[in-house]
Design a protein around this motif. Structure first.
Motif, PDB file in Angstrom:
ATOM      1  N   VAL A 235       0.844  -1.195   0.000  1.00  0.00           N
ATOM      2  CA  VAL A 235       0.000   0.000   0.000  1.00  0.00           C
ATOM      3  C   VAL A 235       0.879   1.244   0.000  1.00  0.00           C
ATOM      4  CG1 VAL A 235      -1.830   1.236   1.204  1.00  0.00           C
ATOM      5  CG2 VAL A 235      -1.683  -1.257   1.403  1.00  0.00           C
ATOM      6  N   THR A 236       0.634   2.124  -0.975  1.00  0.00           N
ATOM      7  CA  THR A 236       1.305   3.411  -0.986  1.00  0.00           C
ATOM      8  C   THR A 236       0.362   4.427  -0.351  1.00  0.00           C
ATOM      9  OG1 THR A 236       2.232   2.766  -3.108  1.00  0.00           O
ATOM     10  CG2 THR A 236       2.580   5.047  -2.419  1.00  0.00           C
ATOM     11  N   PRO A 258       1.919  -6.392   9.460  1.00  0.00           N
ATOM     12  CA  PRO A 258       2.175  -5.330   8.484  1.00  0.00           C
ATOM     13  C   PRO A 258       3.447  -4.581   8.884  1.00  0.00           C
ATOM     14  CG  PRO A 258      -0.055  -5.194   9.398  1.00  0.00           C
ATOM     15  CD  PRO A 258       0.709  -6.165  10.240  1.00  0.00           C
ATOM     16  N   VAL A 259       4.259  -4.219   7.905  1.00  0.00           N
ATOM     17  CA  VAL A 259       5.485  -3.464   8.189  1.00  0.00           C
ATOM     18  C   VAL A 259       5.639  -2.330   7.188  1.00  0.00           C
ATOM     19  CG1 VAL A 259       6.926  -5.193   9.333  1.00  0.00           C
ATOM     20  CG2 VAL A 259       6.669  -5.212   6.851  1.00  0.00           C
ATOM     21  N   VAL A 260       6.416  -1.335   7.583  1.00  0.00           N
ATOM     22  CA  VAL A 260       6.674  -0.223   6.671  1.00  0.00           C
ATOM     23  C   VAL A 260       8.071  -0.403   6.103  1.00  0.00           C
ATOM     24  CG1 VAL A 260       6.858   2.267   6.421  1.00  0.00           C
ATOM     25  CG2 VAL A 260       5.240   1.295   8.064  1.00  0.00           C
ATOM     26  N   GLU A 261       8.177  -0.358   4.793  1.00  0.00           N
ATOM     27  CA  GLU A 261       9.483  -0.464   4.170  1.00  0.00           C
ATOM     28  C   GLU A 261       9.503   0.414   2.929  1.00  0.00           C
ATOM     29  OE1 GLU A 261      10.506  -4.238   2.577  1.00  0.00           O
ATOM     30  OE2 GLU A 261      12.572  -3.614   2.287  1.00  0.00           O
ATOM     31  N   ASP A 262      10.542   1.230   2.809  1.00  0.00           N
ATOM     32  CA  ASP A 262      10.674   2.152   1.672  1.00  0.00           C
ATOM     33  C   ASP A 262       9.410   2.999   1.499  1.00  0.00           C
ATOM     34  OD1 ASP A 262      13.067   0.893   1.218  1.00  0.00           O
ATOM     35  OD2 ASP A 262      12.236  -0.472  -0.299  1.00  0.00           O
ATOM     36  N   GLN A 281     -11.497  -1.633   2.339  1.00  0.00           N
ATOM     37  CA  GLN A 281     -12.542  -1.350   3.336  1.00  0.00           C
ATOM     38  C   GLN A 281     -11.921  -0.953   4.664  1.00  0.00           C
ATOM     39  OE1 GLN A 281     -14.783  -4.971   3.191  1.00  0.00           O
ATOM     40  NE2 GLN A 281     -16.206  -4.191   1.635  1.00  0.00           N
ATOM     41  N   ARG A 282     -10.958  -1.746   5.127  1.00  0.00           N
ATOM     42  CA  ARG A 282     -10.329  -1.455   6.422  1.00  0.00           C
ATOM     43  C   ARG A 282      -9.664  -0.085   6.417  1.00  0.00           C
ATOM     44  NH1 ARG A 282      -7.576  -6.094   9.459  1.00  0.00           N
ATOM     45  NH2 ARG A 282      -9.023  -7.832   9.300  1.00  0.00           N
ATOM     46  N   LEU A 283      -8.938   0.208   5.317  1.00  0.00           N
ATOM     47  CA  LEU A 283      -8.197   1.472   5.281  1.00  0.00           C
ATOM     48  C   LEU A 283      -9.141   2.663   5.224  1.00  0.00           C
ATOM     49  CD1 LEU A 283      -5.308   0.400   2.880  1.00  0.00           C
ATOM     50  CD2 LEU A 283      -5.080   1.052   5.295  1.00  0.00           C
ATOM     51  N   SER A 284     -10.216   2.537   4.450  1.00  0.00           N
ATOM     52  CA  SER A 284     -11.113   3.690   4.351  1.00  0.00           C
ATOM     53  C   SER A 284     -11.889   3.865   5.650  1.00  0.00           C
ATOM     54  CB  SER A 284     -12.037   3.575   3.127  1.00  0.00           C
ATOM     55  OG  SER A 284     -13.041   2.630   3.370  1.00  0.00           O
ATOM     56  N   ALA A 285     -12.222   2.729   6.315  1.00  0.00           N
ATOM     57  CA  ALA A 285     -12.888   2.832   7.612  1.00  0.00           C
ATOM     58  C   ALA A 285     -11.999   3.556   8.612  1.00  0.00           C
ATOM     59  CB  ALA A 285     -13.247   1.444   8.128  1.00  0.00           C
ATOM     60  N   ALA A 286     -10.649   3.346   8.504  1.00  0.00           N
ATOM     61  CA  ALA A 286      -9.717   3.992   9.430  1.00  0.00           C
ATOM     62  C   ALA A 286      -9.382   5.411   8.980  1.00  0.00           C
ATOM     63  CB  ALA A 286      -8.441   3.167   9.542  1.00  0.00           C
ATOM     64  N   GLY A 287      -9.911   5.813   7.829  1.00  0.00           N
ATOM     65  CA  GLY A 287      -9.661   7.162   7.336  1.00  0.00           C
ATOM     66  C   GLY A 287      -8.249   7.362   6.813  1.00  0.00           C
ATOM     67  N   VAL A 288      -7.625   6.280   6.332  1.00  0.00           N
ATOM     68  CA  VAL A 288      -6.265   6.386   5.798  1.00  0.00           C
ATOM     69  C   VAL A 288      -6.336   6.638   4.289  1.00  0.00           C
ATOM     70  CG1 VAL A 288      -4.077   5.174   5.422  1.00  0.00           C
ATOM     71  CG2 VAL A 288      -5.361   4.827   7.555  1.00  0.00           C
ATOM     72  N   GLY A 289      -5.680   7.721   3.837  1.00  0.00           N
ATOM     73  CA  GLY A 289      -5.683   8.038   2.409  1.00  0.00           C
ATOM     74  C   GLY A 289      -4.731   7.131   1.652  1.00  0.00           C
ATOM     75  N   VAL A 290      -5.230   6.448   0.610  1.00  0.00           N
ATOM     76  CA  VAL A 290      -4.404   5.501  -0.145  1.00  0.00           C
ATOM     77  C   VAL A 290      -4.120   6.046  -1.532  1.00  0.00           C
ATOM     78  CG1 VAL A 290      -4.351   3.196  -1.165  1.00  0.00           C
ATOM     79  CG2 VAL A 290      -5.300   3.531   1.135  1.00  0.00           C
ATOM     80  N   ASP A 291      -2.832   6.021  -1.905  1.00  0.00           N
ATOM     81  CA  ASP A 291      -2.425   6.520  -3.207  1.00  0.00           C
ATOM     82  C   ASP A 291      -2.403   5.386  -4.218  1.00  0.00           C
ATOM     83  OD1 ASP A 291      -1.397   8.519  -4.942  1.00  0.00           O
ATOM     84  OD2 ASP A 291       0.564   7.553  -4.773  1.00  0.00           O
ATOM     85  N   ASP A 292      -1.926   4.208  -3.768  1.00  0.00           N
ATOM     86  CA  ASP A 292      -1.810   3.068  -4.668  1.00  0.00           C
ATOM     87  C   ASP A 292      -1.872   1.799  -3.838  1.00  0.00           C
ATOM     88  OD1 ASP A 292      -1.548   1.617  -6.947  1.00  0.00           O
ATOM     89  OD2 ASP A 292       0.591   2.027  -7.248  1.00  0.00           O
ATOM     90  N   LEU A 293      -2.302   0.703  -4.470  1.00  0.00           N
ATOM     91  CA  LEU A 293      -2.439  -0.543  -3.728  1.00  0.00           C
ATOM     92  C   LEU A 293      -2.265  -1.690  -4.705  1.00  0.00           C
ATOM     93  CD1 LEU A 293      -5.032  -1.102  -0.983  1.00  0.00           C
ATOM     94  CD2 LEU A 293      -4.872  -2.793  -2.807  1.00  0.00           C
TER      95      LEU A 293
END
Ligand SMILES: Nc1ncnc2c1ncn2[C@@H]1O[C@H](COP(=O)(O)OP(=O)(O)OP(=O)(O)O)[C@@H](O)[C@H]1O
Ligand SMILES: [Mg+2]
Lengths: 317, 256
Positions: A235-236, A258-262, A281-293
């Motif tokens: 996920v970007t 889940p981990v963050v890398e680069d 669904q999970r990301l939008s429920a948490a209000g996280v803006g997603v650029d790419d997936l």
């Protein structure tokens, strides 16, 4: 005990005070093959290389290289191995030619034979033009090549290269890879340590993953990739600040943490179907803006992540 | 044994070929000793009273011994650098003699020490120094200095093997070398020292070697032939202690 194993390691342990640099390592490298020893900073790669090249006595366990014990037959063994350590060990005040000639004479050759061999190696490593210049005027890549040449002076059947391409630019790295590939095509057994998965993937027949002094996985690149089975969700994020929220939201979605890398949030997942939808669904429920997936097949990088819980190409400590 | 000799020669050669390429080392081995001679002869010389006809006769043996001590820094720093840069690892992975890296380094020191001594003797002769004994005694003095310098190189080889940085090599070396050279008879007669320092100066190997050379070159007043035997004993003692422990450290040295 496999006949034809050029390197055989059983239960090697080594501590420095409180630090367990090696914590019971077992390994076997068949003659004529390349083992890539992969691990992050402080994993114990250099310590293992130093034990296998007789520079360091292990606290426990035993190891044979070329059929000779690294402790009891150290003297004979030194004539049969070549080592290029983590930091290019060349005498900066000597020229390239003088460096290689010196090493040849220390292997026991006469002056003229050593000089002839030095000339061959300089030509092979594309250093002829710089042969008469002090090594302190060499670039990092030239120094590495000179160091590698020095490890080959006696045409050793077993070669140890400790992070041979660290610190080189991508072009120099690819150049060195080609040289190493030519070398092993001639039948040399090679143990190579690296922090670069791409490097292990390209050069090694077998990869051993080491972390905190323990082998945590071993196999071909494909076997290791198969080990984490499914795929990787990447996920970007729109903004890096939302990484903690994204990690929390994706926790439990896949098999790994889940981990963050680069700058990407990555999760290993076994089951492809439904993953993308669930993630969105999970990301939008948490209000996280997603650029790419994306959901993609794993690379060695992901293997490392899944095995150790942290990225392999860590920044130098 | 044959390996020890041939490997030692290879390493000695390695340490010598670099000299003409390193202007800073050439300065250390030539300009610096000359500067010290001139400084002592013309700045302090007038104020220092000796029983020698000429302060230069008194000074030159002292300066040569001091110079041997300072020259040793190059050895300690060089070995520390070899260790730090991984060169010692390369040597230790080769099927070469275990003692050769240090033996080669100290052998090269004989050449540089002898060279510096010649520079100092020529400078001395220009400013009034003279040998006032027989040719054989003069040569014996030169040989004694070379032997003492060789033994002392092993002290610095050991130092180079145990320090953790060039800075600590420098400061440890200075702490050892300054008292040894200055609280001795190298530059001034020790009679004016306070009792404690005089006691130290008396047993200081630098005093003994300087006095031995003063005996051999000048038959100086108050220095007897016994100094020569004591100087030889110190030389042998330093060598017997420091050569083995330096090699022992080398065997287990690790990159830092
Ligand atoms: N001589 C030593 N003294 C004390 N600790 C040491 C020594 N050599 C290594 N260590 C420690 O042992 C552990 C393993 O070190 P090692 O150099 O083998 O790691 P590495 O995998 O080569 O790491 P890197 O990728 O940074 O080169 C580290 O924690 C390190 O600090
Ligand atoms: Mg390392």
């Amino acid at each position: 005990m496999g006949y034809g194993a050029a390197i055989q390691v059983r239960g090697i342990a080594k501590s420095f005070g409180e630090v367990r640099a090696l914590d019971g390592v077992d390994l076997e490298v068949p003659a004529g093959t390349v083992l890539g020893l992969l691990g992050p900073n402080g994993a114990g790669k250099t310590t293992l290389v130093r034990v296998l090249t007789t520079l360091l006595a292990p606290d426990a366990g035993s190891a044979q290289v070329s059929g000779l014990d690294v402790v009891t037959d150290a003297k004979e063994l030194r004539a049969r191995i070549g080592l290029a350590g983590q930091y290019a060990a060349v005498d900066e005040n000597l020229t390239g030619l003088e460096n290689l000639t010196m090493v040849g004479r220390l292997y026991g050759s006469g002056r003229s034979a050593a000089k002839r061999r030095a000339g061959e190696l300089l030509e092979r490593f594309d250093l002829l033009d710089a042969a008469g210049r002090p090594a302190k005027t060499y670039s990092g890549g030239m120094r590495r090549r000179l160091d590698l040449a020095a490890s080959l002076v006696a045409e050793p059947p077993v070669l140890f290269l400790d992070e041979p391409t660290t610190g080189l630019d991508p072009r120099a790295r690819r150049g060195l890879w080609e040289v190493i590939e030519q070398l092993v095509s001639g039948g040399t057994t090679l143990l190579l340590t690296t922090q670069y998965l791409e490097e292990a993937d390209r050069l090694a027949d077998t990869i051993a993953v080491i972390d905190h002094g323990r082998l945590i996985a071993e196999g071909t690149a494909d076997q290791l990739k198969a080990r984490i089975g499914g795929s990787v969700l990447e996920v970007t994020l729109e903004s890096p600040e939302s990484a903690p929220a994204a990690i929390a939201a994706l926790d439990g979605l896949g098999d790994g943490e889940p981990v963050v890398e680069d700058g990407l949030v990555k999760v290993a997942v076994a089951e492809r179907s439904g993953t993308i939808v669930a993630a969105v669904q999970r990301l939008s429920a948490a209000g996280v803006g997603v650029d790419d997936l994306v959901l993609r097949r794993p690379t060695l990088d992901d293997v490392f992540l899944a095995l150790t819980g942290h990225a392999a190409e860590a920044e130098p400590a | 044994m044959r390996r020890l000799v041939s490997d030692t020669l290879v390493i000695a050669e390695r340490n010598l070929v670099r000299l003409p390429r390193s202007p800073d080392l050439l300065v250390a081995f030539t300009i610096q000793p000359i500067m010290f001679v001139l400084l002592f002869r013309y700045v302090f010389g007038g104020a220092i009273h000796t029983t020698y006809g000429n302060y230069a006769d008194f000074l030159i043996p002292g300066i040569i011994v001091q110079n041997i001590a300072f020259g040793g820094f190059v050895t300690a720093l060089g070995l520390e650098e070899d260790l730090r840069k991984g060169l010692i690892d390369r040597f230790r992975s080769l099927p070469m003699s275990r003692a050769a890296v240090l033996a080669g380094r100290t052998l090269a020191d004989i050449v540089t020490n002898t060279f510096s001594m010649l520079v100092l003797l020529v400078t001395g002769l220009i400013i009034g120094f003279a040998f006032n004994t027989t040719v054989l005694e003069a040569i014996a003095g030169v040989l004694l200095l070379i032997a003492f310098g060789y033994a002392f190189s092993w002290v610095f080889a050991f130092l180079g093997m145990i320090v953790s940085s060039p800075e600590s090599a420098n400061s440890l070396g200075f702490i050892a070398v300054f008292p040894l050279t200055f609280i001795s008879s190298a530059f001034v007669p020790t009679q004016t020292f306070p009792a404690v320092l005089r006691g130290f100066a008396k047993v200081n190997p630098f005093t003994i070697v300087v006095n031995a050379v003063r005996y051999l070159w000048e038959h100086g007043q108050g220095v007897g032939v016994s100094n020569v035997w004591f100087a030889l004993a110190w030389t042998a003692g330093i060598l017997i202690v420091f050569a083995p422990i330096a090699v022992w450290r080398y065997r287990r040295a690790a990159v830092r």
